[in-house]
Design a protein around this motif. Structure first.
Motif, mmCIF file in Angstrom:
data_model
loop_
_atom_site.group_PDB
_atom_site.id
_atom_site.type_symbol
_atom_site.label_atom_id
_atom_site.label_comp_id
_atom_site.label_asym_id
_atom_site.label_seq_id
_atom_site.Cartn_x
_atom_site.Cartn_y
_atom_site.Cartn_z
ATOM 1 N N VAL A 68 0.846 -1.233 0.071
ATOM 2 C CA VAL A 68 -0.033 -0.128 -0.003
ATOM 3 C C VAL A 68 0.947 1.164 -0.156
ATOM 4 N N GLY A 69 2.125 1.420 0.610
ATOM 5 C CA GLY A 69 2.829 2.426 0.899
ATOM 6 C C GLY A 69 3.551 2.600 -0.480
ATOM 7 N N ILE A 70 3.792 1.653 -1.391
ATOM 8 C CA ILE A 70 4.629 2.006 -2.476
ATOM 9 C C ILE A 70 3.521 2.560 -3.416
ATOM 10 N N VAL B 108 -1.797 4.197 6.844
ATOM 11 C CA VAL B 108 -3.083 4.045 5.821
ATOM 12 C C VAL B 108 -3.626 2.950 6.707
ATOM 13 N N PHE B 109 -3.151 1.764 7.215
ATOM 14 C CA PHE B 109 -3.915 0.671 7.922
ATOM 15 C C PHE B 109 -4.299 1.300 9.276
ATOM 16 N N SER B 110 -3.867 1.959 9.964
ATOM 17 C CA SER B 110 -4.365 2.599 11.127
ATOM 18 C C SER B 110 -5.394 3.752 10.799
ATOM 19 N N ARG B 111 -5.844 4.027 9.547
ATOM 20 C CA ARG B 111 -6.576 5.165 9.178
ATOM 21 C C ARG B 111 -6.158 6.452 9.832
ATOM 22 N N PHE B 112 -4.888 6.577 9.823
ATOM 23 C CA PHE B 112 -4.322 7.920 10.238
ATOM 24 C C PHE B 112 -4.396 8.020 11.845
ATOM 25 N N GLY B 113 -4.153 6.726 12.396
ATOM 26 C CA GLY B 113 -4.109 6.832 13.944
ATOM 27 C C GLY B 113 -5.488 6.775 14.572
#
Length: 205
Positions: free
Chosen positions: A91-93, A193-198
């Motif tokens: 996802v980061g890439i 992203v996976f933490s939905r911006f914390g």
């Protein structure tokens, strides 16, 4: 013959013949040689050490500020990295490759420029936050390996210094350093992203 006034002539020197000077277009002021030497001097050991120290200090201060203001969201980012390591990298890439171009296109359209600017700022904030999450995770692993327990601030500082040193040293290796930094950046960004911006974590806070 001399190029861009690079020849040094002593006051009492005698020149037999004509002195021809070749000047490249768009070069004015300082000589080309001086500019090249100035650029090379940036990579001298003392300058490189100063750059490294400055980068570490700035990053540590930012990391401490973020951890102090947003301790729970930062832990959620760390959890997002730990629980989704491979997906976070993917996802980061994608985010690093696509979002900058999307932001620039939106900014160029003028009418959608506010959306483009917001998207770009979110990407930069997520990028930095991802590095901070990775720093905390690295510091946590180091103290766990040593069998010690420390405050969140000390863990963050230790991880930030270690991660910055590691990435800058590996960055000296052609290609490998670039790929390593890209991989680390992608994992951190994916964790955000996976933490939905914390704001979300599969684990309990």
């Amino acid at each position: 013959n001399q190029i861009s006034h690079q020849a040094l002539i002593e006051p009492n020197a005698r020149i037999l013949g004509e002195a021809n000077t070749y000047i490249f277009p768009n070069i004015s002021g300082e000589g080309l040689g001086k500019r090249v030497i100035t650029f090379i001097n940036l990579f001298r050991p003392e300058n490189w050490i100063g750059l490294l120290a400055g980068r570490i200090i700035i990053f540590v201060l930012i990391a401490l500020l973020v951890v102090y203001l947003f301790p729970i969201p930062t832990k959620r980012v760390v959890a997002g990295i730990q629980g989704n390591l491979a997906p976070a990298w993917g996802v980061g890439i994608i985010c690093l490759l696509i979002l900058p171009f999307v932001s620039i296109i939106l900014i160029i359209t003028i009418c959608l420029s506010p959306i483009g600017l917001i998207l770009l700022l979110l990407l930069i904030a997520s990028y930095i936050w991802g590095w901070i999450g990775l720093s905390f995770l690295l510091g946590q692993r180091l103290f766990s390996w040593l069998g010690l327990e420390q405050r969140i601030e000390i863990i963050t500082v230790t991880g930030a210094v270690s991660l910055t040193l590691l990435t800058m040293l590996l960055g000296l290796i052609p290609l490998f350093g670039l790929l390593f930094n890209l991989m680390v950046s992608s994992i951190g960004l994916g964790g955000v992203v996976f933490s939905r911006f914390g704001t979300y974590s599969e684990q309990s806070d």
